[in-house]
Scaffold this motif. Structure first.
Motif, PDB file in Angstrom:
ATOM      1  N   ASP A 106      83.319  63.208  47.936  1.00 24.68           N
ATOM      2  CA  ASP A 106      82.378  64.247  48.351  1.00 24.68           C
ATOM      3  C   ASP A 106      81.697  64.868  47.138  1.00 24.68           C
ATOM      4  O   ASP A 106      80.464  65.012  47.092  1.00 24.68           O
ATOM      5  CB  ASP A 106      83.127  65.306  49.162  1.00 24.68           C
TER       6      ASP A 106
ATOM      7  N   LEU B 150      79.321  62.375  45.454  1.00 20.98           N
ATOM      8  CA  LEU B 150      78.101  62.232  46.258  1.00 20.98           C
ATOM      9  C   LEU B 150      77.145  63.391  45.997  1.00 20.98           C
ATOM     10  O   LEU B 150      75.939  63.201  45.822  1.00 20.98           O
ATOM     11  CB  LEU B 150      78.447  62.191  47.751  1.00 20.98           C
ATOM     12  N   THR B 151      77.697  64.599  45.977  1.00 20.59           N
ATOM     13  CA  THR B 151      76.857  65.785  45.784  1.00 20.59           C
ATOM     14  C   THR B 151      76.296  65.829  44.374  1.00 20.59           C
ATOM     15  O   THR B 151      75.148  66.233  44.167  1.00 20.59           O
ATOM     16  CB  THR B 151      77.644  67.063  46.127  1.00 20.59           C
TER      17      THR B 151
ATOM     18  N   THR C 145      76.694  69.332  50.285  1.00 20.80           N
ATOM     19  CA  THR C 145      76.879  68.217  51.211  1.00 20.80           C
ATOM     20  C   THR C 145      76.537  68.659  52.622  1.00 20.80           C
ATOM     21  O   THR C 145      77.042  69.667  53.098  1.00 20.80           O
ATOM     22  CB  THR C 145      78.338  67.731  51.173  1.00 20.80           C
TER      23      THR C 145
ATOM     24  N   TYR D 193      79.317  63.699  55.254  1.00 23.57           N
ATOM     25  CA  TYR D 193      79.702  62.440  54.616  1.00 23.57           C
ATOM     26  C   TYR D 193      80.758  61.749  55.461  1.00 23.57           C
ATOM     27  O   TYR D 193      81.423  62.359  56.280  1.00 23.57           O
ATOM     28  CB  TYR D 193      80.166  62.632  53.166  1.00 23.57           C
TER      29      TYR D 193
ATOM     30  N   ALA E 263      79.066  57.376  42.129  1.00 19.80           N
ATOM     31  CA  ALA E 263      78.107  57.636  43.205  1.00 19.80           C
ATOM     32  C   ALA E 263      76.692  57.380  42.729  1.00 19.80           C
ATOM     33  O   ALA E 263      76.364  57.582  41.549  1.00 19.80           O
ATOM     34  CB  ALA E 263      78.252  59.075  43.701  1.00 19.80           C
TER      35      ALA E 263
ATOM     36  N   CYS F 264      73.354  59.253  49.691  1.00 18.36           N
ATOM     37  CA  CYS F 264      74.070  58.705  48.545  1.00 18.36           C
ATOM     38  C   CYS F 264      75.268  57.880  48.991  1.00 18.36           C
ATOM     39  O   CYS F 264      75.794  58.071  50.080  1.00 18.36           O
ATOM     40  CB  CYS F 264      74.553  59.849  47.648  1.00 18.36           C
ATOM     41  N   ARG F 265      75.683  56.983  48.104  1.00 18.65           N
ATOM     42  CA  ARG F 265      76.851  56.140  48.342  1.00 18.65           C
ATOM     43  C   ARG F 265      77.836  56.339  47.194  1.00 18.65           C
ATOM     44  O   ARG F 265      77.424  56.549  46.052  1.00 18.65           O
ATOM     45  CB  ARG F 265      76.423  54.684  48.396  1.00 18.65           C
ATOM     46  N   CYS F 266      79.126  56.246  47.502  1.00 23.11           N
ATOM     47  CA  CYS F 266      80.158  56.411  46.476  1.00 23.11           C
ATOM     48  C   CYS F 266      81.253  55.374  46.674  1.00 23.11           C
ATOM     49  O   CYS F 266      81.640  55.083  47.809  1.00 23.11           O
ATOM     50  CB  CYS F 266      80.756  57.819  46.556  1.00 23.11           C
TER      51      CYS F 266
ATOM     52  N   GLN G 266      79.659  57.472  52.195  1.00 22.55           N
ATOM     53  CA  GLN G 266      78.215  57.680  52.221  1.00 22.55           C
ATOM     54  C   GLN G 266      77.971  59.084  52.745  1.00 22.55           C
ATOM     55  O   GLN G 266      78.697  59.549  53.631  1.00 22.55           O
ATOM     56  CB  GLN G 266      77.517  56.667  53.125  1.00 22.55           C
TER      57      GLN G 266
END
Length: 138
Positions: free
Chosen positions: A61, A64-65, A77, A80, A97, A109-111, A128
């Motif tokens: 998380d 992603l942020t 966020t 997710y 990410a 976004c993807r991680c 994601q």
């Protein structure tokens, strides 16, 4: 890497009490991309000896942020989703990410989260999320 962006990212991380508590570090922070790391210790594990899923989810998380915030500015966020692929066993977790798509107010976004042990990395989770520009306070 943009040194001023990276230093800004490190400052933000230091201002997150939960990240400080866990010992999270920022490894990479550049437009469209972020990498966060966390040293594994016993306090972060569940009863089977794996890193707790909540810790893995937190790391995804936050990464992603960070990635979304690298193109949007101050962000949070919106949502997710995470898939746990295998138990997180190792000495260190790495969350990498990247921004898949972004506009003026949001980024998708993807991680990928990896567990590292003895120099080898294993993919343990993928996530994601949708990251949105934070509303001004007031």
């Amino acid at each position: 890497m943009n040194p001023s962006l990276f230093e800004f990212g490190r400052r933000v991380l230091r201002e997150q009490p939960f990240s400080v508590l866990l010992g999270t570090t920022l490894e990479v922070f550049e437009p469209g991309r972020a990498v966060l790391a966390l040293r594994v210790r016993d306090e972060l594990k569940q009863q089977h000896g794996f890193v707790h899923g909540g810790v893995v989810g937190y790391l995804a998380d936050n990464a992603l942020t960070y990635a979304g915030g690298s193109v949007l500015g101050d962000s949070v966020t919106s949502e997710y989703k995470i898939n746990y692929l295998r138990p997180a066993l190792g000495e260190r977790l790495l969350a990498r990410a990247e921004v898949l798509s972004s506009g003026k107010r949001q980024a998708v976004c993807r991680c990928e989260v990896f567990a590292a042990i003895d120099g080898e990395e294993r993919l343990v989770a993928v996530a994601q999320g949708t990251i949105i520009k934070a509303e001004p306070k007031g």
